[in-house]
Design an enzyme around this catalytic site. Structure first.
Site, PDB file in Angstrom:
ATOM      1  N   PHE A   1      80.823 109.516  98.328  1.00 18.43           N
ATOM      2  CA  PHE A   1      80.037 108.725  97.370  1.00 18.43           C
ATOM      3  C   PHE A   1      78.587 108.543  97.797  1.00 18.43           C
ATOM      4  CE2 PHE A   1      80.971 105.294 100.353  1.00 18.43           C
ATOM      5  CZ  PHE A   1      79.782 104.603 100.351  1.00 18.43           C
TER       6      PHE A   1
ATOM      7  N   GLU B   1      84.886 110.266  93.190  1.00 18.72           N
ATOM      8  CA  GLU B   1      85.275 109.585  91.960  1.00 18.72           C
ATOM      9  C   GLU B   1      84.480 108.283  91.778  1.00 18.72           C
ATOM     10  OE1 GLU B   1      86.847 110.026  94.701  1.00 18.72           O
ATOM     11  OE2 GLU B   1      88.367 108.513  95.151  1.00 18.72           O
TER      12      GLU B   1
ATOM     13  N   CYS C   1      75.641 108.495 106.793  1.00 23.00           N
ATOM     14  CA  CYS C   1      76.324 109.034 107.975  1.00 23.00           C
ATOM     15  C   CYS C   1      75.352 109.166 109.135  1.00 23.00           C
ATOM     16  CB  CYS C   1      76.932 110.390 107.663  1.00 23.00           C
ATOM     17  SG  CYS C   1      75.686 111.625 107.339  1.00 23.00           S
TER      18      CYS C   1
HETATM   19  P1  NAD Z   1      86.106 109.501 101.650  1.00 19.16           P
HETATM   20  O1  NAD Z   1      86.666 110.264 102.789  1.00 19.16           O
HETATM   21  O2  NAD Z   1      86.814 108.290 101.193  1.00 19.16           O
HETATM   22  O3  NAD Z   1      86.011 110.457 100.346  1.00 19.16           O
HETATM   23  C1  NAD Z   1      85.378 111.703 100.395  1.00 19.16           C
HETATM   24  C2  NAD Z   1      86.019 112.624  99.363  1.00 19.16           C
HETATM   25  O4  NAD Z   1      87.378 112.857  99.722  1.00 19.16           O
HETATM   26  C3  NAD Z   1      86.027 112.084  97.950  1.00 19.16           C
HETATM   27  O5  NAD Z   1      85.722 113.128  97.061  1.00 19.16           O
HETATM   28  C4  NAD Z   1      87.456 111.590  97.762  1.00 19.16           C
HETATM   29  O6  NAD Z   1      87.907 111.695  96.434  1.00 19.16           O
HETATM   30  C5  NAD Z   1      88.246 112.524  98.654  1.00 19.16           C
HETATM   31  N1  NAD Z   1      89.436 111.881  99.226  1.00 19.16           N
HETATM   32  C6  NAD Z   1      89.602 110.564  99.534  1.00 19.16           C
HETATM   33  N2  NAD Z   1      90.809 110.349 100.079  1.00 19.16           N
HETATM   34  C7  NAD Z   1      91.422 111.552 100.127  1.00 19.16           C
HETATM   35  C8  NAD Z   1      92.695 111.974 100.614  1.00 19.16           C
HETATM   36  N3  NAD Z   1      93.573 111.110 101.141  1.00 19.16           N
HETATM   37  N4  NAD Z   1      93.005 113.278 100.526  1.00 19.16           N
HETATM   38  C9  NAD Z   1      92.131 114.157 100.002  1.00 19.16           C
HETATM   39  N5  NAD Z   1      90.912 113.810  99.523  1.00 19.16           N
HETATM   40  C10 NAD Z   1      90.561 112.519  99.584  1.00 19.16           C
HETATM   41  O7  NAD Z   1      84.584 109.194 102.016  1.00 19.16           O
HETATM   42  P2  NAD Z   1      83.532 108.268 101.245  1.00 19.16           P
HETATM   43  O8  NAD Z   1      83.893 106.841 101.446  1.00 19.16           O
HETATM   44  O9  NAD Z   1      83.311 108.761  99.853  1.00 19.16           O
HETATM   45  O10 NAD Z   1      82.193 108.601 102.077  1.00 19.16           O
HETATM   46  C11 NAD Z   1      81.778 107.887 103.210  1.00 19.16           C
HETATM   47  C12 NAD Z   1      82.122 108.640 104.477  1.00 19.16           C
HETATM   48  O11 NAD Z   1      81.487 109.919 104.464  1.00 19.16           O
HETATM   49  C13 NAD Z   1      81.598 107.955 105.733  1.00 19.16           C
HETATM   50  O12 NAD Z   1      82.583 108.006 106.729  1.00 19.16           O
HETATM   51  C14 NAD Z   1      80.393 108.797 106.136  1.00 19.16           C
HETATM   52  O13 NAD Z   1      80.072 108.774 107.505  1.00 19.16           O
HETATM   53  C15 NAD Z   1      80.851 110.143 105.723  1.00 19.16           C
HETATM   54  N6  NAD Z   1      79.726 111.056 105.565  1.00 19.16           N
HETATM   55  C16 NAD Z   1      79.550 112.006 106.527  1.00 19.16           C
HETATM   56  C17 NAD Z   1      78.465 112.865 106.439  1.00 19.16           C
HETATM   57  C18 NAD Z   1      78.243 113.908 107.479  1.00 19.16           C
HETATM   58  O14 NAD Z   1      77.439 114.788 107.249  1.00 19.16           O
HETATM   59  N7  NAD Z   1      78.913 113.872 108.611  1.00 19.16           N
HETATM   60  C19 NAD Z   1      77.566 112.748 105.365  1.00 19.16           C
HETATM   61  C20 NAD Z   1      77.796 111.752 104.403  1.00 19.16           C
HETATM   62  C21 NAD Z   1      78.893 110.919 104.508  1.00 19.16           C
END
Ligand code: NAD
Length: 496
Positions: A149, A176, A281
């Site tokens: 997100f 989503e 991140c």
């Molecule tokens: P999230 O892991 O909850 O969701 C990311 C994506 O995965 C979404 O599209 C979601 O629909 C999907 N998803 C969620 N649960 C799932 C599951 N059980 N199985 C399969 N798919 C699933 O992450 P978020 O809250 O949207 O984003 C924040 C996180 O992203 C933080 O931890 C942040 O550090 C990380 N992030 C990392 C980077 C990087 O480059 N390392 C960059 C941006 C964000």
């Protein structure tokens, strides 16, 4: 109220699903749209069409593919502020920060427009007598991207422009929580002349992601998100014999040396810790004060106390709300845990309110001192406007502390000593290092190179590494016979 469409076979279509997820404005918690969880049939149609389109797209000359990116870059720039406004409303980011999210994505599209040079192979003439070897990079097929997100413009743009410029087709599954920005990005991609079927967009959550992770037609998966999901994506994708790059969570430290410029340190810490409500991140969530620099903590507190969150179009607001009430509750409960475990809560952002926006997910700037490695506020990625201060006696101690962290996304050191900076950049086990730069996110001609628990895979996002990720190398060894050439039977594997 808008029902977010799927984008399948070059058409925006309404899902036939009965499962819909609310998209909210985090500053008010009003529902602004509904996003579908695509049905199995819709997922299969997207995958089948992406596979079919690959056959013609991979034959499209590389310069034509590059020109799509050039037109796309121009359109994104033209619509920059409009996209940023959509983004600000669904994420709560301030308008300036939302513009930055869009701009950092545009830079990747610019990079993808250089695809002819980026895809160049290697050649050596006469590797053996009258034999030449050369290599080509060829696209993989259908690639998929699953995005978080927190950067709904930049992160989808890390992925599909590069993959598609390489000659692949691409299926995007955006977060989503904020699907309206990616939808607008895709409308503009179509307007830029991208052929139908080159890009597909499916929506949903775990079930839809699982289809992408297991379907044999998908050759590579790019993921950005949290640590548990990132590990799951890497394990499941590779188990299904796919190439996977999985960017996960972080805990980024900034080392403050006593010889640094105090005011620069304070400015850097305030922006890098609470900017975007700490939902980056690459946010600095831990400040490690070395020796006499510890005396500056009260001034960091004073500076943080002056900033406040607010609505996206409030020019005085430093940052916006957290993405959801659940995210806010989680951050507030971690603050309580930190206090309970003995960290000194110098500034408490719980119970924060914003005039005129009583229902937003607000958390005020929060500062802990005396944090130790066993505390949950240190071990967990808080992903909120919370800065943890730690105190050490030497640079060596700071390096050891940070190298013991399971994460390795980004770090920075503030110092005026070249020797300390050189030692830090060399010894630190973190993939992106800033020297007097708090958030060292590389521009797209480099790659975004997180390490350790912040990244699973080997080829990173954008830059040359992304082109390697989205292509196979084919190496050709060739000999052309001519009348003056003598060739005997060769029974060894040596080329002669
Ligand atoms: P999230 O892991 O909850 O969701 C990311 C994506 O995965 C979404 O599209 C979601 O629909 C999907 N998803 C969620 N649960 C799932 C599951 N059980 N199985 C399969 N798919 C699933 O992450 P978020 O809250 O949207 O984003 C924040 C996180 O992203 C933080 O931890 C942040 O550090 C990380 N992030 C990392 C980077 C990087 O480059 N390392 C960059 C941006 C964000």
């Amino acid at each position: 109220m808008k029902n977010v469409p799927l984008y399948i076979a070059g058409e925006f279509v309404q899902s036939q699903t009965d499962k819909w997820i609310d998209v909210t404005n985090p500053a008010t918690n009003e529902v602004i749209a509904k996003v579908p969880c695509a049905t199995d049939d819709e997922m299969q149609r997207a995958i089948a069409n992406a596979s079919e389109t690959f056959k013609s797209w991979k034959e499209t000359p590389v310069s034509e593919r590059a020109r799509v990116m050039m037109r796309y870059q121009a359109l994104l720039k033209e619509h920059h502020d409009e996209i940023a406004e959509i983004l600000a409303q669904e994420t709560g980011k301030t308008f300036e920060d939302a513009k930055g999210d869009v701009w950092r994505g545009i830079e990747v599209v610019e990079h993808a427009a250089n695809i002819p040079s980026l895809m160049m192979g290697e050649t050596v003439e006469n590797v053996a007598r009258e034999i030449d070897t050369y290599s080509y990079t060829q696209p993989l097929g259908v690639c998929a991207g699953i995005t978080p997100f927190n950067f709904p413009a930049m992160i989808p743009l890390w992925m599909f422009p590069v993959a598609i410029a390489c000659g692949n087709t691409f299926i995007l599954k955006p977060s989503e929580q904020d699907p309206l920005t990616p939808t607008r990005l895709v409308e503009l991609f179509e307007q830029a002349g991208a052929p139908k079927g080159v890009l597909q967009v499916v929506h949903g959550a775990k079930d839809q992601v699982d289809t992408l992770l297991t379907d044999p037609a998908i050759k590579a998966v790019s993921f950005v998100g949290s640590v548990p999901v990132g590990r799951y994506i890497y394990e499941t994708g590779t188990k299904n014999m796919k190439r996977v790059q999985s960017f996960a969570g972080a805990k980024n430290h900034m080392v403050v040396m006593p010889d640094a410029d105090k005011q620069q340190v304070i400015n850097a810490l305030v922006g890098a810790s609470v900017g975007a409500a700490g939902q980056r991140c690459m946010a600095i969530s831990v400040a490690v004060f070395v020796g006499a620099a510890q005396e500056w903590i009260p001034e960091v507190k004073d500076a943080l106390a002056k900033v406040r969150p607010g609505g996206w179009n409030d020019k005085e607001a430093a940052y916006g709300p957290l993405i959801s009430p659940q995210a806010k509750d989680r951050v507030e409960s971690l603050i309580a845990t930190g206090e309970g475990q003995g960290a000194k809560l110098l500034l408490d952002g719980r119970g924060c309110t914003v005039d005129g926006l009583p229902d937003g997910n607000w958390v005020g700037p929060t500062l802990f001192a005396g944090v130790t490695p066993e505390m949950d506020v240190y071990k967990e990625e808080i992903f909120g406007p919370v800065l943890c201060c730690m105190e050490v006696d030497s640079l060596g101690e700071a390096i050891e502390l940070i190298n013991n962290s399971p994460y390795g996304n980004g770090t920075s050191i503030f110092t005026n000593c070249g020797g300390s900076a050189r030692r830090y950049q060399h010894e630190i086990e973190v993939g992106q290092v800033g020297i007097n730069i708090p958030v060292p996110v590389p521009l797209p001609f480099f790659s975004f190179t997180g390490w350790k628990g912040s990244f699973y895979g080997d080829q990173h996002a954008y830059g040359k590494q992304a082109v390697r990720f989205y292509t196979e190398t084919k190496t050709i060894t060739s000999r052309w016979f001519h009348s003056e050439m003598e060739v005997d039977a060769n029974f060894s594997i040596n080329l002669r």
